[in-house]
Scaffold this motif. Structure first.
Motif, PDB file in Angstrom:
ATOM      1  N   VAL A  78       0.872  -1.171   0.000  1.00  0.00           N
ATOM      2  CA  VAL A  78       0.000   0.000   0.000  1.00  0.00           C
ATOM      3  C   VAL A  78       0.913   1.226   0.000  1.00  0.00           C
ATOM      4  O   VAL A  78       1.666   1.424   0.962  1.00  0.00           O
ATOM      5  CB  VAL A  78      -0.921   0.030   1.229  1.00  0.00           C
ATOM      6  N   PRO A  79       0.900   2.018  -1.052  1.00  0.00           N
ATOM      7  CA  PRO A  79       1.848   3.140  -1.131  1.00  0.00           C
ATOM      8  C   PRO A  79       1.722   4.117   0.034  1.00  0.00           C
ATOM      9  O   PRO A  79       0.634   4.380   0.553  1.00  0.00           O
ATOM     10  CB  PRO A  79       1.469   3.818  -2.455  1.00  0.00           C
ATOM     11  N   ALA A  80       2.871   4.631   0.437  1.00  0.00           N
ATOM     12  CA  ALA A  80       2.952   5.639   1.492  1.00  0.00           C
ATOM     13  C   ALA A  80       3.643   6.871   0.934  1.00  0.00           C
ATOM     14  O   ALA A  80       4.383   6.797  -0.044  1.00  0.00           O
ATOM     15  CB  ALA A  80       3.730   5.090   2.685  1.00  0.00           C
ATOM     16  N   ASP A  81       3.390   8.017   1.570  1.00  0.00           N
ATOM     17  CA  ASP A  81       4.071   9.244   1.189  1.00  0.00           C
ATOM     18  C   ASP A  81       4.694   9.877   2.426  1.00  0.00           C
ATOM     19  O   ASP A  81       4.934   9.186   3.424  1.00  0.00           O
ATOM     20  CB  ASP A  81       3.116  10.198   0.459  1.00  0.00           C
ATOM     21  N   ALA A  82       4.948  11.175   2.401  1.00  0.00           N
ATOM     22  CA  ALA A  82       5.660  11.830   3.502  1.00  0.00           C
ATOM     23  C   ALA A  82       4.874  11.834   4.806  1.00  0.00           C
ATOM     24  O   ALA A  82       5.447  12.089   5.868  1.00  0.00           O
ATOM     25  CB  ALA A  82       6.011  13.268   3.112  1.00  0.00           C
ATOM     26  N   GLU A  83       3.560  11.550   4.749  1.00  0.00           N
ATOM     27  CA  GLU A  83       2.749  11.479   5.963  1.00  0.00           C
ATOM     28  C   GLU A  83       2.308  10.061   6.278  1.00  0.00           C
ATOM     29  O   GLU A  83       1.355   9.846   7.028  1.00  0.00           O
ATOM     30  CB  GLU A  83       1.529  12.398   5.839  1.00  0.00           C
ATOM     31  N   GLY A  84       2.999   9.078   5.709  1.00  0.00           N
ATOM     32  CA  GLY A  84       2.695   7.694   6.025  1.00  0.00           C
ATOM     33  C   GLY A  84       1.772   7.044   5.008  1.00  0.00           C
ATOM     34  O   GLY A  84       1.565   7.554   3.895  1.00  0.00           O
ATOM     35  N   VAL A  85       1.206   5.913   5.396  1.00  0.00           N
ATOM     36  CA  VAL A  85       0.368   5.137   4.485  1.00  0.00           C
ATOM     37  C   VAL A  85      -0.846   5.964   4.060  1.00  0.00           C
ATOM     38  O   VAL A  85      -1.419   6.710   4.850  1.00  0.00           O
ATOM     39  CB  VAL A  85      -0.061   3.805   5.145  1.00  0.00           C
ATOM     40  N   ARG A  86      -1.238   5.828   2.784  1.00  0.00           N
ATOM     41  CA  ARG A  86      -2.339   6.630   2.235  1.00  0.00           C
ATOM     42  C   ARG A  86      -3.680   5.956   2.534  1.00  0.00           C
ATOM     43  O   ARG A  86      -3.939   4.842   2.051  1.00  0.00           O
ATOM     44  CB  ARG A  86      -2.149   6.808   0.742  1.00  0.00           C
ATOM     45  N   PRO A  87      -4.557   6.598   3.305  1.00  0.00           N
ATOM     46  CA  PRO A  87      -5.812   5.957   3.695  1.00  0.00           C
ATOM     47  C   PRO A  87      -6.703   5.560   2.527  1.00  0.00           C
ATOM     48  O   PRO A  87      -7.368   4.523   2.572  1.00  0.00           O
ATOM     49  CB  PRO A  87      -6.486   7.023   4.571  1.00  0.00           C
ATOM     50  N   LEU A 107       5.533   5.760  13.326  1.00  0.00           N
ATOM     51  CA  LEU A 107       6.502   6.739  13.813  1.00  0.00           C
ATOM     52  C   LEU A 107       7.879   6.446  13.221  1.00  0.00           C
ATOM     53  O   LEU A 107       8.454   5.385  13.460  1.00  0.00           O
ATOM     54  CB  LEU A 107       6.562   6.679  15.348  1.00  0.00           C
ATOM     55  N   PHE A 108       8.400   7.405  12.421  1.00  0.00           N
ATOM     56  CA  PHE A 108       9.735   7.296  11.803  1.00  0.00           C
ATOM     57  C   PHE A 108       9.841   6.011  10.977  1.00  0.00           C
ATOM     58  O   PHE A 108      10.717   5.175  11.182  1.00  0.00           O
ATOM     59  CB  PHE A 108      10.845   7.353  12.861  1.00  0.00           C
ATOM     60  N   GLN A 109       8.928   5.879  10.045  1.00  0.00           N
ATOM     61  CA  GLN A 109       8.812   4.669   9.247  1.00  0.00           C
ATOM     62  C   GLN A 109      10.143   4.299   8.590  1.00  0.00           C
ATOM     63  O   GLN A 109      10.894   5.176   8.167  1.00  0.00           O
ATOM     64  CB  GLN A 109       7.727   4.885   8.179  1.00  0.00           C
ATOM     65  N   ASN A 110      10.412   3.024   8.537  1.00  0.00           N
ATOM     66  CA  ASN A 110      11.627   2.510   7.915  1.00  0.00           C
ATOM     67  C   ASN A 110      11.247   1.981   6.524  1.00  0.00           C
ATOM     68  O   ASN A 110      10.447   1.054   6.426  1.00  0.00           O
ATOM     69  CB  ASN A 110      12.200   1.375   8.767  1.00  0.00           C
ATOM     70  N   PRO A 111      11.755   2.614   5.434  1.00  0.00           N
ATOM     71  CA  PRO A 111      12.943   3.464   5.381  1.00  0.00           C
ATOM     72  C   PRO A 111      12.679   4.968   5.248  1.00  0.00           C
ATOM     73  O   PRO A 111      13.622   5.746   5.283  1.00  0.00           O
ATOM     74  CB  PRO A 111      13.619   2.979   4.109  1.00  0.00           C
ATOM     75  N   THR A 112      11.430   5.399   5.055  1.00  0.00           N
ATOM     76  CA  THR A 112      11.204   6.789   4.642  1.00  0.00           C
ATOM     77  C   THR A 112      11.354   7.796   5.772  1.00  0.00           C
ATOM     78  O   THR A 112      11.571   8.977   5.520  1.00  0.00           O
ATOM     79  CB  THR A 112       9.791   6.945   4.055  1.00  0.00           C
ATOM     80  N   GLY A 113      11.205   7.363   7.029  1.00  0.00           N
ATOM     81  CA  GLY A 113      11.236   8.285   8.166  1.00  0.00           C
ATOM     82  C   GLY A 113       9.936   9.019   8.391  1.00  0.00           C
ATOM     83  O   GLY A 113       9.850   9.894   9.262  1.00  0.00           O
ATOM     84  N   LEU A 253      16.397  14.038  -1.510  1.00  0.00           N
ATOM     85  CA  LEU A 253      16.178  13.758  -0.093  1.00  0.00           C
ATOM     86  C   LEU A 253      14.904  14.499   0.312  1.00  0.00           C
ATOM     87  O   LEU A 253      14.947  15.580   0.887  1.00  0.00           O
ATOM     88  CB  LEU A 253      17.384  14.224   0.729  1.00  0.00           C
ATOM     89  N   PRO A 254      13.741  13.931  -0.044  1.00  0.00           N
ATOM     90  CA  PRO A 254      12.485  14.674   0.136  1.00  0.00           C
ATOM     91  C   PRO A 254      12.077  14.873   1.583  1.00  0.00           C
ATOM     92  O   PRO A 254      11.288  15.761   1.885  1.00  0.00           O
ATOM     93  CB  PRO A 254      11.459  13.796  -0.599  1.00  0.00           C
TER      94      PRO A 254
END
Length: 332
Positions: A78-87, A107-113, A253-254
């Motif tokens: 399930v794709p995620a972006d800078a705010e985590g998994v997309r609902p 919290l601080f998702q691995n690997p995106t942070g 480095l987004p």
């Protein structure tokens, strides 16, 4: 407890983890585990029968994908972006697959942070509840917060009165690879399923190891250690991000996280991931390829750079210099 180690874990160890999680979680809701990886293994085996799908963030931690596949499960990204998994995509994935488990790192998702935003936290719980599914919350990096971080959101488990969340946490990353003491927290009948799997797989965490962990977290030195870790992680993150901006400005480095121990870089077009990883190793610097973090075709080349295992600032700067050397060899 003076005579034997309960299979659930020492009472005071479970109490400590419960206080850390908050939200009304009690020692009775806890199992002490042999670190976070063991807890995830137990959770997936207890919650999802072999052959069934399990939803995962994309990208995500390769160790979790390995655990899921070893349990005979089918990871569905399930794709995620800078705010985590997309609902929106999460809801569609539950509907399309019939999955009954989502594994996520809010919290601080691995690997995106990435950190799951407030509105998304509510949405993820609502969507999982409507799907009749569990959310396995891997809260692996809470104790790897950086000194300049804003106040952290509570664990999802602290905001879940309905037993949707199965919470995983560990002391290992903030202490030592050998201090394999973690916890599983769950409410309702699912706890008995988790307990049954853990007893078969590992029986219990050795009492001396739990007592050593209790001695550590009950000491004044524990808070000093946490502050020192937070300061050092912030310093190293800043040094690495600065060196990358100076030496490799074309690398995207987004997101610069305020927790965790690595940075996630998107490679420029024309820089092949596998060749760069091999060239970096020849130049004397180890980087993690991005491909294993995806359970489907990656959208682009990536690398993950860890700043935890280096001796200090000099090695960070030298590592980026060597990475630049490897990049120069691949580009005209």
């Amino acid at each position: 407890e003076r005579v034997k180690t309960p299979t659930d874990g020492l009472h005071y160890m479970r109490e400590w983890f419960a206080r850390e999680i908050g939200g009304g979680v009690t020692a009775a809701d806890l199992l002490v585990t042999a670190g976070g990886q063991s807890a995830i293994t137990t959770a997936l085996r207890a919650l999802a029968p072999p052959g069934t799908p399990v939803l995962v963030e994309s990208p995500t931690y390769p160790g979790m994908l390995a655990v899921a596949r070893a349990a005979g499960l089918r990871p569905v990204p399930v794709p995620a972006d800078a705010e985590g998994v997309r609902p929106d995509l999460l809801e569609a994935a539950f509907r399309a697959t019939g999955a009954r488990v989502l594994v996520c790192q809010p919290l601080f998702q691995n690997p995106t942070g990435a950190v799951l935003g407030p509105e998304r936290r509510r949405e993820v719980l609502r969507i999982a509840r409507a799907a009749g599914a569990f959310v396995v919350e891997d809260d692996f990096a809470r104790r790897l917060v950086h000194e300049d971080a804003p106040p952290l959101p509570a664990p999802l488990a602290a905001e879940d009165p309905d037993g949707v969340v199965v919470h995983v946490c560990s002391l290992t990353k903030a202490t030592s690879p050998s201090l394999r003491v973690g916890a599983l927290a769950a409410r309702g009948p699912v706890l008995e399923r988790l307990r049954a799997i853990q007893v078969v797989d590992s029986f219990f965490v050795p009492r001396p190891l739990q007592e050593a962990a209790l001695e550590l977290v009950g000491s004044p030195a524990w808070h000093r250690h946490q502050r020192a870790v937070a300061q050092e992680l912030r310093s190293r993150r800043g040094l690495l991000a600065g060196a990358l901006a100076d030496q490799l400005p074309a690398f995207a480095l987004p997101h610069i996280p305020y927790g965790g121990h690595h940075l996630w870089l998107r490679l420029p077009d024309g820089v092949p991931e596998a060749a760069l990883v091999a060239g970096a190793l020849r130049a004397g610097v180890a980087v993690a390829p991005g491909r294993p973090y995806f359970c489907a075709e990656p959208p682009a080349g990536h690398i993950r750079l860890s700043f935890a295992g280096v001796a200090g600032p000099t090695e960070i700067a030298e590592g980026v210099r060597r990475l630049r050397t490897a990049v120069d060899e691949l580009t005209p």
